[in-house]
Design an enzyme around this catalytic site. Structure first.
Site, PDB file in Angstrom:
ATOM      1  N   GLU A 218      39.997 -14.797 -34.358  1.00 15.91           N
ATOM      2  CA  GLU A 218      40.636 -13.703 -33.610  1.00 15.91           C
ATOM      3  C   GLU A 218      42.340 -13.382 -33.462  1.00 15.91           C
ATOM      4  O   GLU A 218      42.567 -12.308 -33.596  1.00 15.91           O
ATOM      5  CB  GLU A 218      40.468 -14.009 -31.854  1.00 15.91           C
TER       6      GLU A 218
ATOM      7  N   TYR B 157      43.433 -10.024 -24.269  1.00 19.04           N
ATOM      8  CA  TYR B 157      42.421  -9.722 -25.176  1.00 19.04           C
ATOM      9  C   TYR B 157      41.924 -11.015 -25.865  1.00 19.04           C
ATOM     10  O   TYR B 157      40.590 -11.437 -26.190  1.00 19.04           O
ATOM     11  CB  TYR B 157      43.000  -8.872 -26.218  1.00 19.04           C
TER      12      TYR B 157
ATOM     13  N   ASP C 158      39.273  -4.496 -27.687  1.00 16.97           N
ATOM     14  CA  ASP C 158      40.322  -4.196 -28.756  1.00 16.97           C
ATOM     15  C   ASP C 158      40.120  -2.701 -29.246  1.00 16.97           C
ATOM     16  O   ASP C 158      39.684  -1.963 -28.413  1.00 16.97           O
ATOM     17  CB  ASP C 158      39.812  -4.915 -30.110  1.00 16.97           C
TER      18      ASP C 158
END
Length: 290
Positions: free
Chosen positions: A36, A119, A137
């Site tokens: 990520e 996020y 996202d």
């Protein structure tokens, strides 16, 4: 959750999802976290080989925490935005010190790690631990803007309304919600793309508000792509490349030769020092941080 969207998108994902190692059944929470961070503003094709090398060398947070931060910067290679490598190193140390070397599963603990924003915390909680979180996202925001908002692109900055909408769409069952989160993200990456969406391949084209409205063109502020050539960012990359490729500290002339504009070069070097990516040594040489 309205099955008008849920079932077709989940079915499409089952048939079309890319085979990525951080999605594998044996993927670790650490592997998900590393992916990520690496995937932020960077395409999968560039991330994949670096992620694989990184995970072979540092399969757990304590493995990375035991190394100097400069080694993380070196291994980051040309992924760009190298401060992410420092943040990952800081997170590895925090995970080692606070959580016994295991990536925490609680959303609030993830959010408390260095360099982990809303996020990333939601994504890791969802994808690594199958929890129920809205994961927003760029791809997801674009899909929801078109599918439900009837507009080509979402606002430049994420809004509370987008978060509320994403949360309202989450299935109540946490594992299904986690599957939904990655499925919508994949739909945006492969089909509902920014410039040339493949609407004919979309599993929910009949329910898409943007499609029903005739695919109206974006009417907001100009969407300018980021330039790179000639920027301080390119200069910083050239300077860091010298240090990454060197076996030890380098003399200043070795940095000077990679960028002809002396003023810009010194400004970029000062910024790298300020960001903790480069250590100026007392003897006048420069090195990656220790």
């Amino acid at each position: 959750m309205n099955s008008t969207y849920l079932d077709p998108i989940l079915g499409w994902y089952e048939a079309n999802a890319r085979d990525l190692p951080w999605r594998a059944d044996d993927a670790t929470p650490w592997g998900v976290l590393v992916s990520e961070i690496m995937l932020q503003q960077t395409p999968v094709a560039r991330v994949l080989p670096v992620w694989q090398t990184w995970m072979r060398r540092w399969p757990t947070p304590p493995d990375l925490a035991a190394e100097p931060s400069g080694e993380a910067v070196r291994a980051w290679g040309r992924l760009g935005y190298p401060r992410r490598a420092l943040r990952l190193h800081e997170s590895a140390r925090a995970i080692t010190e606070r959580h016994g070397g295991a990536v925490p599963s609680a959303h609030e603990d993830l959010l408390a790690l260095p360099g982990i924003g809303s996020y990333t915390a939601a994504a890791v909680a969802s994808f690594a631990f199958r929890q129920r979180h809205a994961v927003l996202d760029t791809n997801v925001r674009r899909v929801l803007a078109r599918l439900l908002g009837g507009v080509e692109y979402p606002p430049k900055s994420q809004t509370r309304a987008e978060v509320r909408l994403a949360e309202s769409l989450l299935p109540l069952d946490p594992p299904t919600a986690a599957r939904w989160a990655v499925a919508v993200m994949e739909l945006g990456a492969l089909v509902c793309t920014a410039r040339t969406p493949r609407c004919a391949d979309c599993p929910v084209i009949a329910s898409c508000a943007w499609q029903r409205a005739g695919r109206p063109a974006y009417e907001g502020p100009p969407r300018r792509g980021q330039t790179y050539a000639g920027t301080d960012r390119q200069c910083r990359g050239r300077l860091l490349a010298v240090l990454r490729d060197a076996e030890g500290p380098v003399e200043k002339p070795a940095l000077d030769v990679v960028w002809s504009d002396a003023v810009q070069r010194e400004r970029a070097l000062d910024a790298l020092v300020a960001d903790g990516l480069v250590d100026p040594l007392q003897d006048g040489r420069y090195a990656l941080p220790m």
